[in-house]
Design a protein around this motif. Structure first.
Motif, PDB file in Angstrom:
ATOM      1  N   HIS A  52     -30.696  47.029  20.669  1.00 55.53           N
ATOM      2  CA  HIS A  52     -30.173  46.782  22.019  1.00 55.53           C
ATOM      3  C   HIS A  52     -28.863  46.023  21.909  1.00 55.53           C
ATOM      4  CE1 HIS A  52     -31.040  45.819  26.501  1.00 55.53           C
ATOM      5  NE2 HIS A  52     -29.736  45.729  26.252  1.00 55.53           N
ATOM      6  N   SER A  53     -27.779  46.770  21.982  1.00 56.62           N
ATOM      7  CA  SER A  53     -26.436  46.206  22.032  1.00 56.62           C
ATOM      8  C   SER A  53     -25.558  47.199  22.777  1.00 56.62           C
ATOM      9  CB  SER A  53     -25.906  45.940  20.618  1.00 56.62           C
ATOM     10  OG  SER A  53     -25.938  47.139  19.850  1.00 56.62           O
ATOM     11  N   HIS A  54     -24.283  46.853  22.932  1.00 58.59           N
ATOM     12  CA  HIS A  54     -23.411  47.648  23.792  1.00 58.59           C
ATOM     13  C   HIS A  54     -22.018  47.791  23.176  1.00 58.59           C
ATOM     14  CE1 HIS A  54     -26.319  47.308  27.129  1.00 58.59           C
ATOM     15  NE2 HIS A  54     -26.525  46.086  26.658  1.00 58.59           N
ATOM     16  N   ILE A  55     -21.364  48.906  23.487  1.00 59.01           N
ATOM     17  CA  ILE A  55     -20.006  49.146  23.016  1.00 59.01           C
ATOM     18  C   ILE A  55     -19.051  48.074  23.538  1.00 59.01           C
ATOM     19  CG2 ILE A  55     -19.391  50.627  24.967  1.00 59.01           C
ATOM     20  CD1 ILE A  55     -18.245  51.013  21.274  1.00 59.01           C
ATOM     21  N   MET A  56     -19.466  47.350  24.564  1.00 64.63           N
ATOM     22  CA  MET A  56     -18.638  46.241  25.058  1.00 64.63           C
ATOM     23  C   MET A  56     -18.386  45.199  23.971  1.00 64.63           C
ATOM     24  SD  MET A  56     -19.981  45.679  28.955  1.00 64.63           S
ATOM     25  CE  MET A  56     -21.709  45.586  28.490  1.00 64.63           C
ATOM     26  N   GLU A  57     -19.251  45.133  22.952  1.00 64.52           N
ATOM     27  CA  GLU A  57     -18.984  44.253  21.810  1.00 64.52           C
ATOM     28  C   GLU A  57     -17.665  44.623  21.150  1.00 64.52           C
ATOM     29  OE1 GLU A  57     -19.346  41.426  18.683  1.00 64.52           O
ATOM     30  OE2 GLU A  57     -20.351  41.562  20.630  1.00 64.52           O
ATOM     31  N   GLY A  58     -17.306  45.902  21.177  1.00 63.44           N
ATOM     32  CA  GLY A  58     -16.000  46.326  20.685  1.00 63.44           C
ATOM     33  C   GLY A  58     -14.918  46.182  21.729  1.00 63.44           C
ATOM     34  N   ASN A 225     -24.488  53.416  29.070  1.00 65.13           N
ATOM     35  CA  ASN A 225     -23.154  53.997  29.161  1.00 65.13           C
ATOM     36  C   ASN A 225     -23.197  55.202  30.094  1.00 65.13           C
ATOM     37  OD1 ASN A 225     -20.632  55.468  28.460  1.00 65.13           O
ATOM     38  ND2 ASN A 225     -20.485  53.931  26.838  1.00 65.13           N
ATOM     39  N   ASP A 226     -22.168  55.310  30.942  1.00 60.00           N
ATOM     40  CA  ASP A 226     -22.090  56.455  31.848  1.00 60.00           C
ATOM     41  C   ASP A 226     -21.909  57.768  31.091  1.00 60.00           C
ATOM     42  OD1 ASP A 226     -22.268  54.614  33.859  1.00 60.00           O
ATOM     43  OD2 ASP A 226     -20.161  54.733  34.456  1.00 60.00           O
ATOM     44  N   LEU A 227     -21.400  57.672  29.863  1.00 61.82           N
ATOM     45  CA  LEU A 227     -21.151  58.843  29.015  1.00 61.82           C
ATOM     46  C   LEU A 227     -20.250  59.852  29.722  1.00 61.82           C
ATOM     47  CD1 LEU A 227     -24.597  59.329  27.245  1.00 61.82           C
ATOM     48  CD2 LEU A 227     -22.557  58.149  26.425  1.00 61.82           C
ATOM     49  N   ALA A 228     -19.089  59.337  30.145  1.00 63.89           N
ATOM     50  CA  ALA A 228     -18.047  60.198  30.695  1.00 63.89           C
ATOM     51  C   ALA A 228     -17.492  61.088  29.585  1.00 63.89           C
ATOM     52  CB  ALA A 228     -16.936  59.350  31.303  1.00 63.89           C
ATOM     53  N   ASP A 229     -16.782  62.127  29.976  1.00 69.09           N
ATOM     54  CA  ASP A 229     -16.279  63.097  29.000  1.00 69.09           C
ATOM     55  C   ASP A 229     -15.406  62.426  27.941  1.00 69.09           C
ATOM     56  OD1 ASP A 229     -17.600  65.067  30.355  1.00 69.09           O
ATOM     57  OD2 ASP A 229     -15.832  65.845  31.386  1.00 69.09           O
ATOM     58  N   LEU A 230     -14.572  61.468  28.355  1.00 69.06           N
ATOM     59  CA  LEU A 230     -13.701  60.789  27.389  1.00 69.06           C
ATOM     60  C   LEU A 230     -14.521  60.025  26.360  1.00 69.06           C
ATOM     61  CD1 LEU A 230     -10.945  59.852  26.356  1.00 69.06           C
ATOM     62  CD2 LEU A 230     -11.012  58.002  28.049  1.00 69.06           C
ATOM     63  N   THR A 231     -15.553  59.317  26.818  1.00 70.31           N
ATOM     64  CA  THR A 231     -16.417  58.566  25.905  1.00 70.31           C
ATOM     65  C   THR A 231     -17.104  59.507  24.919  1.00 70.31           C
ATOM     66  OG1 THR A 231     -16.819  56.837  27.547  1.00 70.31           O
ATOM     67  CG2 THR A 231     -18.435  57.060  25.773  1.00 70.31           C
ATOM     68  N   ILE A 232     -17.607  60.613  25.417  1.00 71.49           N
ATOM     69  CA  ILE A 232     -18.291  61.585  24.557  1.00 71.49           C
ATOM     70  C   ILE A 232     -17.347  62.089  23.475  1.00 71.49           C
ATOM     71  CG2 ILE A 232     -19.318  63.893  24.526  1.00 71.49           C
ATOM     72  CD1 ILE A 232     -20.384  63.235  27.377  1.00 71.49           C
ATOM     73  N   GLU A 233     -16.093  62.337  23.835  1.00 71.60           N
ATOM     74  CA  GLU A 233     -15.135  62.834  22.855  1.00 71.60           C
ATOM     75  C   GLU A 233     -14.782  61.758  21.824  1.00 71.60           C
ATOM     76  OE1 GLU A 233     -12.597  64.812  20.503  1.00 71.60           O
ATOM     77  OE2 GLU A 233     -14.063  65.620  21.927  1.00 71.60           O
ATOM     78  N   VAL A 234     -14.616  60.515  22.268  1.00 72.20           N
ATOM     79  CA  VAL A 234     -14.322  59.417  21.335  1.00 72.20           C
ATOM     80  C   VAL A 234     -15.471  59.239  20.358  1.00 72.20           C
ATOM     81  CG1 VAL A 234     -13.955  56.929  21.149  1.00 72.20           C
ATOM     82  CG2 VAL A 234     -12.735  58.220  22.895  1.00 72.20           C
ATOM     83  N   TYR A 235     -16.706  59.272  20.845  1.00 74.79           N
ATOM     84  CA  TYR A 235     -17.867  59.131  19.968  1.00 74.79           C
ATOM     85  C   TYR A 235     -17.962  60.308  18.991  1.00 74.79           C
ATOM     86  CZ  TYR A 235     -19.866  55.146  22.495  1.00 74.79           C
ATOM     87  OH  TYR A 235     -20.102  53.907  23.027  1.00 74.79           O
ATOM     88  N   ALA A 251     -27.169  55.358  24.902  1.00 74.38           N
ATOM     89  CA  ALA A 251     -28.163  55.625  25.945  1.00 74.38           C
ATOM     90  C   ALA A 251     -27.429  55.904  27.251  1.00 74.38           C
ATOM     91  CB  ALA A 251     -29.098  54.437  26.120  1.00 74.38           C
ATOM     92  N   MET A 252     -27.779  56.984  27.900  1.00 72.41           N
ATOM     93  CA  MET A 252     -27.151  57.317  29.175  1.00 72.41           C
ATOM     94  C   MET A 252     -27.662  56.390  30.273  1.00 72.41           C
ATOM     95  SD  MET A 252     -27.276  60.829  31.380  1.00 72.41           S
ATOM     96  CE  MET A 252     -28.775  60.286  32.198  1.00 72.41           C
ATOM     97  N   ALA A 253     -26.740  55.805  31.046  1.00 69.71           N
ATOM     98  CA  ALA A 253     -27.107  54.956  32.171  1.00 69.71           C
ATOM     99  C   ALA A 253     -27.654  55.817  33.297  1.00 69.71           C
ATOM    100  CB  ALA A 253     -25.890  54.171  32.649  1.00 69.71           C
ATOM    101  N   LYS A 283     -31.316  54.892  29.826  1.00 67.32           N
ATOM    102  CA  LYS A 283     -31.534  53.477  30.135  1.00 67.32           C
ATOM    103  C   LYS A 283     -31.667  53.283  31.647  1.00 67.32           C
ATOM    104  CE  LYS A 283     -31.116  48.863  29.511  1.00 67.32           C
ATOM    105  NZ  LYS A 283     -29.830  48.320  29.044  1.00 67.32           N
ATOM    106  N   LEU A 284     -32.733  52.607  32.053  1.00 69.79           N
ATOM    107  CA  LEU A 284     -32.938  52.189  33.436  1.00 69.79           C
ATOM    108  C   LEU A 284     -32.829  50.672  33.504  1.00 69.79           C
ATOM    109  CD1 LEU A 284     -36.146  54.252  34.385  1.00 69.79           C
ATOM    110  CD2 LEU A 284     -33.768  55.001  34.421  1.00 69.79           C
ATOM    111  N   VAL A 285     -32.146  50.144  34.506  1.00 63.92           N
ATOM    112  CA  VAL A 285     -32.025  48.696  34.703  1.00 63.92           C
ATOM    113  C   VAL A 285     -32.732  48.356  36.009  1.00 63.92           C
ATOM    114  CG1 VAL A 285     -30.459  46.739  34.949  1.00 63.92           C
ATOM    115  CG2 VAL A 285     -29.840  48.651  33.459  1.00 63.92           C
ATOM    116  N   VAL A 286     -33.835  47.631  35.903  1.00 64.76           N
ATOM    117  CA  VAL A 286     -34.676  47.379  37.077  1.00 64.76           C
ATOM    118  C   VAL A 286     -34.281  46.100  37.790  1.00 64.76           C
ATOM    119  CG1 VAL A 286     -37.045  47.053  37.891  1.00 64.76           C
ATOM    120  CG2 VAL A 286     -36.569  48.675  36.047  1.00 64.76           C
TER     121      VAL A 286
END
Length: 533
Positions: A52-58, A225-235, A251-253, A283-286
């Protein structure tokens, strides 16, 4: 973490995978393999798995850090924590003075009032930095932000506002603190960008990989992550590089798609998986965060009498969302901090399982800090996993004891011992950048259960042994991601992913576990020495 070979002196690697594990005579003397002895004075563990971590660390390290604790940057530099509001304002003033575009907003991250004596960061404080430039400071929990007056004015947030999450000051006007989803989205719109999900770049991903290498992490998540097209391409581009030094599990938000859209998107993304990129979870955030008083707690509620927190997904909507993904065979990772949120999530999974039983779904509760023994027993009966936020014991244990939970509930915070006794598969995590990415520190928290002020919480009943804690950051974490067949232990057939340590964690005192130096990592047989400032 390989039960058939708990320890060994040699490991044979071919084409990025482990061929054999054993002694010199078992492997080298009988096969004539080439010997690489560069790690003869080091210790190899399975590469750490941060579940459990996030790309926001980068991403966040391109912005000023204004937290209270020292942090290590992706370049290996130690960034000093800030003790009070004046020091925070001074660092922001320095950052603002270096900006060349007068229209660009200033973002910073890492603030938490509980770490500086409960003192709030107000719009008046941020106005000392600028009254003409938009400013937003994101809390350490990432569930709360503080903005200056001009942002409030542009967002039309004033004393008449009825949007939930707009905190009012003593003067009856907005204090500058905005919580939850609705209020912050309104602010993001007037800012023209969201620093938590902006345009991802290759540099952001490289910083994330560098931070992972520094801490011995070889498999890491981006767990919302919303996994927008740009993010998918970068990954995609990053994961296909031979020198990319981490395996990434996004994980898709769920909030970014309807369940129907989300199911189809996950199916499409899974078709593009490769050795270093693994799509497939949602990922679900309750609810929010306990220390931010935005988590949902069962009676008797917050220890200091604060009102109950926020629902990020309405309880009446959660069952249908869970059922849609469950029925499609997709694994869910569900954020629940408060025990009321945990109860609602358990109800939703139970309903989905009754309607359509699924073996080995491994739906995983994330954080799940306040769960009691009865809730863990429900997790067990439902076939669920849990990933507990052990770092909370250190960073917010004192606050939970004094303010949010009170002594009894604070002692069961992140109940790894209960999970172990009940038999719920569990991992432990950092939620980086909420707390520093450092699995050995996370393991240290689970073993010693001591707060930053020295208070010991529930050690007799909830502490792990060193071996159990190391399992929780390797093979157990891999299990919660459904990757334990390829990572998490050093055994034949798995990827050659190792954390390279200077000392053996089984030979140091448990209270020194966090101080073990990490040389670097090996990912698929490729060696990477950690950057050092």
């Amino acid at each position: 973490m390989n039960p058939s070979r708990p320890s060994a002196t040699h490991v044979a690697v071919q084409n990025g995978r482990i061929v054999a594990v054993g002694s010199f005579d078992e492997i080298v003397a009988t096969s004539g393999a080439k010997v690489d002895d560069r790690f003869k004075d080091k210790v190899l563990l399975p590469g750490f798995v941060e579940g459990h971590s996030h790309i926001m660390e980068g991403m966040m390290w391109s912005l000023p850090y204004v937290g209270a604790f020292d942090r290590r940057s992706p370049e290996g530099k130690l960034v000093q924590g800030l003790p009070d509001i004046d020091a925070i304002v001074a660092r922001l003033q320095e950052a603002e003075a270096a900006m060349t575009d007068p229209e660009a907003p200033l973002f910073a991250w890492g603030f938490d009032p509980l770490h500086i004596g409960g003192v709030s960061l107000t719009r008046q404080d941020l106005d000392r930095v600028s009254t003409t430039r938009s400013i937003m400071v994101v809390h350490a929990s990432f569930h709360i932000s503080n903005v200056n007056t001009i942002v409030l004015q542009r967002a039309e947030l004033d004393r008449t506002t009825n949007i939930s999450g707009v905190v009012m000051g003593k003067d009856g006007e907005p204090s500058g603190e905005v919580q939850g989803i609705a209020a912050r989205f309104r602010v993001f719109r007037v800012l023209g960008t969201n620093p938590l999900s902006g345009n991802l770049t290759a540099d952001d991903v490289n910083r994330y990989a560098a931070s992972s290498c520094i801490q011995g992490v070889t498999t890491i998540t981006d767990l919302h992550n919303d996994l927008a097209d740009l993010t998918i391409e970068v990954y995609r581009a990053a994961s296909r590089r031979d020198d990319f030094s981490v395996r990434l599990v996004p994980a898709m938000a769920s909030v970014s798609h309807s369940p129907e859209q989300g199911v189809e998107k996950i199916k499409t993304l899974k078709a593009s998986n490769n050795d270093k990129l693994h799509y497939g979870i949602v990922k679900l955030v309750v609810d929010g965060s306990i220390q931010g008083f935005t988590a949902r707690l069962r009676w008797p509620g917050y220890h200091n009498g604060a009102p109950n927190g926020l629902w990020y997904i309405a309880p009446e909507e959660l069952p249908s969302i869970v059922a849609a993904y469950h029925n499609a065979g997709i694994q869910l990772h569900i954020h629940t901090n408060g025990d009321e949120a945990t109860e609602v999530a358990l109800d939703a999974v139970e309903a989905a399982q009754i309607a359509k039983p699924r073996p080995d779904h491994r739906h995983t509760l994330q954080h799940c800090q306040m769960a009691d023994a009865a809730q863990f027993k429900r997790m067990k009966s439902l076939g669920m996993c849990v990933n507990l936020f052990s770092n909370h014991v250190y960073y917010w244990g004192e606050s939970h004891y004094e303010l949010t939970m009170g002594p009894e509930r604070a002692n069961r915070l992140d109940a790894t011992g209960t999970a172990l006794r009940v038999g719920v598969p569990f991992a432990i995590h950092s939620d980086a950048p909420v707390t520093p990415l450092s699995p050995l520190f996370t393991a240290w928290c689970a073993v010693n259960r001591v707060s930053s002020s020295g208070r010991v919480l529930g050690k007799e009943t909830e502490a792990l042994t060193v071996e159990q804690a190391l399992a929780a950051i390797t093979i157990n974490a891999a299990y919660t991601l459904k990757l334990d067949h390829i990572v998490g232990s050093i055994e034949a057939g798995k990827y050659a992913d190792f954390a390279v340590l200077d000392e053996d964690p089984f030979e140091v005192a448990p209270e020194k576990l966090k101080d073990i130096a990490i040389w670097g990592t090996v990912v698929g047989g490729h060696v990477r020495e950690a950057p050092r400032a």
